[in-house]
Design an enzyme around this catalytic site. Sequence first.
Site, PDB file in Angstrom:
ATOM      1  N   CYS A   1       1.139  -1.217  -0.137  1.00 11.32           N
ATOM      2  CA  CYS A   1      -0.201  -0.297   0.363  1.00 11.32           C
ATOM      3  C   CYS A   1       0.812   1.511  -0.048  1.00 11.32           C
ATOM      4  CB  CYS A   1      -0.599   0.091   1.334  1.00 11.32           C
ATOM      5  SG  CYS A   1      -2.547  -0.840   0.973  1.00 11.32           S
TER       6      CYS A   1
ATOM      7  N   CYS B   1      -2.513  -0.489  -4.284  1.00  8.28           N
ATOM      8  CA  CYS B   1      -3.809  -0.093  -2.874  1.00  8.28           C
ATOM      9  C   CYS B   1      -2.633   1.261  -2.216  1.00  8.28           C
ATOM     10  CB  CYS B   1      -4.122  -1.143  -2.044  1.00  8.28           C
ATOM     11  SG  CYS B   1      -2.750  -1.641  -0.207  1.00  8.28           S
TER      12      CYS B   1
END
Length: 250
Positions: free
Chosen positions: A75, A156
Site C-alpha cells: 500500500c 492499493c
Amino acid sequence: AILAIGLGGPGNDLRRVVMSRCTTFLEREDPPNRRKICQTLWDAFTGAFVGRDQCEVPLEAYDQLVHSVPQKDHCHRTLFWSKTKHVVHQFTQGTKCLVTLEDTLLGFVMDGLTWCGRNGSRKTFTTGCPRWTQCPLNPVRSFWGRVSAAFAASACGNATVMLNGSLATPFDPNSTFGSIEVKNFNSSRMTGLAVVLVASESDSATCENSSLQNLQKALDPALKYSCKVVQQSQIQGCIADPPLACGKCW
Ligand code: ZNA
C-alpha cells in the site's frame, strides 16, 4: 547463454536460473518452505508454455502461476514505469522506498529472461524464441502482460508511475502500462496515481503534455491524479543520499 551441452539440454539452464533467483528472493523463508514455493513456481511457470506453439501462449496460460505464488500488499508503495526501466530500478534498489513489479517474486525471477516451448516437445528453450513484437502471444510477452495485470490489480493506496519526460508521448496507450496496467487499476483499493515525469536538463518536459491529459482521462475519476516533473539528476541524488523518510525525494 552459451551452447547448452550434455545433461538435460537447454531446459536445465533456465531451471537453474529460475530456482536460484527464486531462493535468493525468498531469503527470509525457511529452506524447506523456500524449496517448496520455488518448485511450485517452476511447475506453474513451465505449465504455461511447455509443449505449446511459441506464438500461441495466451495471457491466461499464466493464471495458475499468478495464483500459486505468495503476493504481498504494498500500500502506497507501488511503482509503475514505462520507458524508464534503468533509473526506476536504480531508484528502488538504492532507496527501498517503492516497489516495482521487478521487486516482487515473479518479476524478480523472470526479469531479462527469454523462454519458450515447442509444439510436441517437453523441453524449455531459451534460444530461437520469438522476439517481443514478432507475434503478440509469445510466452515472454504474455507473461509480462499477465503479471502486470495482477500487479496493477493489487495496487492499493496512492501509487506512483515514472514516465519518460524526454519522449514526445510519455504516456503511450499501447505500452504495457497504458494498455494493461491502467485498465486493471482497482479504484476501491487504489486512491490515487502520482505521475513522476522524469526529465533531463535538455528537455522541456511538462505535465501539460497531451499524452498525460489522455492518461488522466483514462483513469477512473475516483482516483486522485497528480503530476510532477522531476529531474533525473535529482533522482540520482536521492539514490546517492537517500532521505530518512521515504517520500521526501521530490
Ligand atoms: N521487466 C520487464 O521485462 C517488463 C515489465 C516487461 C513488460 C512489462 N513490464 C511491466 S509493465 C513493468 O513492471 C512496468 O510497470 C510496465 C512497463 O511496461 P511498458 O509500459 O510496456 O514499458 P516499456 O518500457 O515500453 O517496456 C517494458 C519492458 O518490456 C522493456 O524493458 C522490455 O523488456 C519489454 N519490451 C517492451 N517493448 C518491447 C520490449 N522488448 C523488446 N521489444 C519491444 N518492442
